[in-house]
Design an enzyme around this catalytic site. Structure first.
Site, PDB file in Angstrom:
ATOM      1  CB  SER A  47       1.563 -10.763   1.457  1.00 58.34           C
ATOM      2  OG  SER A  47       1.568 -11.822   0.716  1.00 58.34           O
ATOM      3  CG  HIS A  48      -1.180 -12.755  -1.493  1.00 62.61           C
ATOM      4  ND1 HIS A  48      -0.283 -11.749  -1.316  1.00 62.61           N
ATOM      5  CD2 HIS A  48      -2.283 -11.775  -2.410  1.00 62.61           C
ATOM      6  CE1 HIS A  48       0.216 -10.348  -2.469  1.00 62.61           C
ATOM      7  NE2 HIS A  48      -1.902 -10.697  -2.908  1.00 62.61           N
ATOM      8  CG  HIS A 120      -6.630 -11.634  -9.276  1.00 63.21           C
ATOM      9  ND1 HIS A 120      -5.536 -12.082  -9.100  1.00 63.21           N
ATOM     10  CD2 HIS A 120      -6.759 -12.426 -10.444  1.00 63.21           C
ATOM     11  CE1 HIS A 120      -4.720 -12.790  -9.174  1.00 63.21           C
ATOM     12  NE2 HIS A 120      -6.241 -13.546  -9.778  1.00 63.21           N
ATOM     13  CB  ALA A 123      -1.556 -16.197  -3.533  1.00 61.65           C
ATOM     14  CD  GLU A 188       6.235  -9.373   2.584  1.00 66.63           C
ATOM     15  OE1 GLU A 188       5.752 -10.538   2.249  1.00 66.63           O
ATOM     16  OE2 GLU A 188       6.899 -10.258   3.829  1.00 66.63           O
ATOM     17  NE  ARG A 309       7.909 -19.367   2.660  1.00 64.61           N
ATOM     18  CZ  ARG A 309       6.607 -19.003   2.873  1.00 64.61           C
ATOM     19  NH1 ARG A 309       6.476 -19.776   4.730  1.00 64.61           N
ATOM     20  NH2 ARG A 309       5.921 -19.005   1.416  1.00 64.61           N
TER      21      ARG A 309
HETATM   22  P1  NDP Z   1       8.241 -13.868  -2.229  1.00 68.87           P
HETATM   23  O1  NDP Z   1       8.943 -13.019  -2.561  1.00 68.87           O
HETATM   24  O2  NDP Z   1       7.950 -14.308  -0.851  1.00 68.87           O
HETATM   25  O3  NDP Z   1       8.440 -15.636  -2.830  1.00 68.87           O
HETATM   26  C1  NDP Z   1       8.333 -15.375  -4.450  1.00 68.87           C
HETATM   27  C2  NDP Z   1       9.119 -17.562  -4.705  1.00 68.87           C
HETATM   28  O4  NDP Z   1      10.234 -17.312  -4.782  1.00 68.87           O
HETATM   29  C3  NDP Z   1       7.961 -18.225  -4.188  1.00 68.87           C
HETATM   30  O5  NDP Z   1       7.585 -19.025  -4.567  1.00 68.87           O
HETATM   31  C4  NDP Z   1       9.509 -18.528  -2.815  1.00 68.87           C
HETATM   32  O6  NDP Z   1       8.895 -19.810  -2.571  1.00 68.87           O
HETATM   33  C5  NDP Z   1      10.420 -18.537  -3.263  1.00 68.87           C
HETATM   34  N1  NDP Z   1      11.478 -18.067  -2.918  1.00 68.87           N
HETATM   35  C6  NDP Z   1      11.841 -17.419  -1.930  1.00 68.87           C
HETATM   36  N2  NDP Z   1      13.059 -17.131  -1.444  1.00 68.87           N
HETATM   37  C7  NDP Z   1      13.699 -18.428  -1.914  1.00 68.87           C
HETATM   38  C8  NDP Z   1      14.828 -19.065  -2.391  1.00 68.87           C
HETATM   39  N3  NDP Z   1      15.934 -18.805  -1.358  1.00 68.87           N
HETATM   40  N4  NDP Z   1      15.318 -19.473  -2.817  1.00 68.87           N
HETATM   41  C9  NDP Z   1      13.694 -20.299  -3.352  1.00 68.87           C
HETATM   42  N5  NDP Z   1      13.043 -19.320  -4.020  1.00 68.87           N
HETATM   43  C10 NDP Z   1      12.693 -18.638  -3.125  1.00 68.87           C
HETATM   44  O7  NDP Z   1       6.354 -13.482  -3.388  1.00 68.87           O
HETATM   45  P2  NDP Z   1       6.076 -12.151  -3.283  1.00 68.87           P
HETATM   46  O8  NDP Z   1       5.911 -11.436  -2.565  1.00 68.87           O
HETATM   47  O9  NDP Z   1       6.609 -11.702  -5.031  1.00 68.87           O
HETATM   48  O10 NDP Z   1       4.545 -12.582  -3.685  1.00 68.87           O
HETATM   49  C11 NDP Z   1       3.610 -13.254  -2.842  1.00 68.87           C
HETATM   50  C12 NDP Z   1       2.436 -13.209  -2.892  1.00 68.87           C
HETATM   51  O11 NDP Z   1       1.741 -12.107  -3.805  1.00 68.87           O
HETATM   52  C13 NDP Z   1       2.486 -14.203  -4.689  1.00 68.87           C
HETATM   53  O12 NDP Z   1       1.587 -15.553  -4.392  1.00 68.87           O
HETATM   54  C14 NDP Z   1       1.922 -13.240  -5.707  1.00 68.87           C
HETATM   55  O13 NDP Z   1       0.645 -14.320  -6.517  1.00 68.87           O
HETATM   56  C15 NDP Z   1       1.073 -12.688  -4.432  1.00 68.87           C
HETATM   57  N6  NDP Z   1       0.503 -11.468  -5.377  1.00 68.87           N
HETATM   58  C16 NDP Z   1      -0.119 -11.124  -5.386  1.00 68.87           C
HETATM   59  C17 NDP Z   1      -1.012 -10.055  -6.685  1.00 68.87           C
HETATM   60  C18 NDP Z   1      -2.231 -10.139  -7.653  1.00 68.87           C
HETATM   61  O14 NDP Z   1      -2.600  -9.165  -8.070  1.00 68.87           O
HETATM   62  N7  NDP Z   1      -2.673 -10.875  -6.819  1.00 68.87           N
HETATM   63  C19 NDP Z   1      -0.335  -9.144  -6.671  1.00 68.87           C
HETATM   64  C20 NDP Z   1       1.911  -9.255  -6.425  1.00 68.87           C
HETATM   65  C21 NDP Z   1       1.714 -10.476  -5.916  1.00 68.87           C
HETATM   66  P3  NDP Z   1       8.290 -19.741  -0.700  1.00 68.87           P
HETATM   67  O15 NDP Z   1       6.922 -20.098  -0.548  1.00 68.87           O
HETATM   68  O16 NDP Z   1       9.004 -21.927  -1.344  1.00 68.87           O
HETATM   69  O17 NDP Z   1       9.488 -19.052   0.524  1.00 68.87           O
HETATM   70  O1  PYC Z   2       0.005  -7.576  -3.289  1.00 66.77           O
HETATM   71  O2  PYC Z   2       0.949  -6.264  -4.624  1.00 66.77           O
HETATM   72  C1  PYC Z   2       0.098  -7.176  -4.012  1.00 66.77           C
HETATM   73  C2  PYC Z   2      -1.353  -7.144  -4.821  1.00 66.77           C
HETATM   74  C3  PYC Z   2      -2.106  -6.348  -5.308  1.00 66.77           C
HETATM   75  C4  PYC Z   2      -2.955  -7.073  -5.782  1.00 66.77           C
HETATM   76  C5  PYC Z   2      -3.503  -8.186  -4.687  1.00 66.77           C
HETATM   77  N1  PYC Z   2      -2.088  -8.292  -3.885  1.00 66.77           N
END
Ligand code: NDP
Ligand code: PYC
Length: 338
Positions: A47-48, A120, A123, A188, A309
């Site tokens: 996703s990122h 911004h 990730a 996502e 993972r």
């Molecule tokens: P996920 O739900 O995919 O994962 C969240 C975290 O939980 C990861 O560190 C993951 O590790 C861990 N995890 C997942 N499953 C398990 C498990 N069963 N047991 C233990 N740990 C687990 O994250 P999001 O979809 O919420 O976010 C994805 C990315 O999007 C992030 O990097 C975030 O910074 C980015 N994002 C950026 C935004 C922005 O504004 N810039 C806004 C929103 C999100 P693992 O990776 O090893 O699975």
């Molecule tokens: O996945 O929510 C998101 C997001 C917002 C800005 C960048 N990623």
């Protein structure tokens, strides 16, 4: 099963850099963005990873970002560093502020960077892992756009507001987590839409406030926080610490600033770093051992640590020398090449 395309590791950042510079980003910004996308794609963060190039291109097409601007780094207090992105993407400003953050954290035990006036999209884990690689613990957070309803609410007020944390471990990968405080990141949901898949329950409501599994209805309605009122309160904390605390915008304000145009949100970011030794009361080894006992107890019962993972994906992709993205995304990216 979605069709995928293999991209050789050497070509991932080249592809990103070419697309970014062709779209109008200067080489310093293009390089820092391409490096972030490579780092995420290497760990299979779909996703990122390269997918976020689309958001970077929408951002420059929306006409508000300065793709060439040099950030300005200054001290606002003994342990507070201001990284003014001056209307550019966040990554270059953060990159330039981190060496001073490391120095100030070693000096005072705790220090922070406030990035201001940045677009911004990225990730957060690469930024906290840059500090855990230096032996420091770190956490960072950002608002985004007001797509997310507060618990019990019916319309978007909060951002998807991710938070990342990393704790250094001797001779091992760090303990890192990084997740949105919305049930799903917006990226996502966009990937579900592209794959034609329904969302699970509990991710979003439609514009009339009804639960929905339809990605389009979710994107037009409001997203939900994870963990009900608990995720909602954490999300508000992130709005405050990475918004008003550092003299920057909330997700509501970022959404208004965009004036209906798509692209990356515009706001601030806070990054805090902690020196384990200075907090440890002279007992660093004993306290590191305590942390290791905690991790071991989690793993012993069959649970996994966050980021495992990701680390496994990195090892696999480094060994085989390529990453995979969906062929639909690959076609969209090729259409952006000169
Ligand atoms: P996920 O739900 O995919 O994962 C969240 C975290 O939980 C990861 O560190 C993951 O590790 C861990 N995890 C997942 N499953 C398990 C498990 N069963 N047991 C233990 N740990 C687990 O994250 P999001 O979809 O919420 O976010 C994805 C990315 O999007 C992030 O990097 C975030 O910074 C980015 N994002 C950026 C935004 C922005 O504004 N810039 C806004 C929103 C999100 P693992 O990776 O090893 O699975
Ligand atoms: O996945 O929510 C998101 C997001 C917002 C800005 C960048 N990623």
């Amino acid at each position: 099963m979605q069709k995928t395309v293999e991209i050789a590791l050497d070509d991932v950042s080249k592809l990103a850099f070419n697309i970014l510079t062709h779209a109008g980003y200067g080489s310093a910004h293009a390089q820092s963005i391409a490096q972030m996308l490579y780092t995420c794609q290497l760990d299979d963060c779909q996703s990122h990873g390269l997918f976020r190039l689309l958001m970077c291109i929408e951002t420059i097409r929306a006409g508000k970002i300065d793709g060439h601007i040099a950030p300005s780094i200054s001290q606002a207090g003994k342990a507070i560093i201001k990284a003014d992105a001056r209307g550019g993407m966040s990554l270059l400003a953060m990159e330039q502020a981190v060496p001073l953050l490391v120095e100030k954290t070693r000096e005072f035990g705790i220090a922070a960077v406030a990035v201001n006036h940045c677009f911004h999209f990225s990730a957060l884990w690469p930024e906290v892992e840059r500090l855990s690689a230096e032996g420091l613990a770190a956490m960072t957070m950002v608002p985004s756009h007001s797509w997310v309803a507060p618990a019990g609410g019916t319309r978007g007020t909060l951002g998807t507001n991710p938070m990342a944390f990393s704790w250094p471990r001797q001779g091992r990968d760090p303990f890192t987590f990084d997740f949105a405080t919305s049930a799903f990141a917006r990226g996502e949901i966009e990937l579900y839409k592209r794959a034609g898949k329904p969302l699970p329950d509990g991710v979003a409501i439609d514009k009339d406030g009804n639960p929905t599994n339809d990605p389009d209805a979710a994107l037009a309605g409001a997203m939900l926080t994870f963990g009900g009122y608990k995720g909602s309160a954490l999300s508000v904390m992130i709005e405050l610490l990475a918004g008003p605390l550092i003299d920057d915008m909330t997700s509501l304000e970022s959404m208004e600033f965009a004036q209906g145009k798509s692209g990356a949100p515009y706001h601030g970011q806070i990054l805090l770093a902690f020196d384990l030794e200075q907090f440890s009361g002279g007992q660093l080894a004993r306290n590191e051992a305590r942390a290791e006992r905690l991790f071991a107890d989690i793993i012993d019962q069959g649970a996994r640590l966050p980021s495992q993972r990701r680390f496994a994906a990195r090892a696999r992709n480094l060994k085989r020398g390529f990453v995979e993205i969906s062929s639909g995304l690959y076609d969209d990216l090729c259409a952006l090449l000169p």
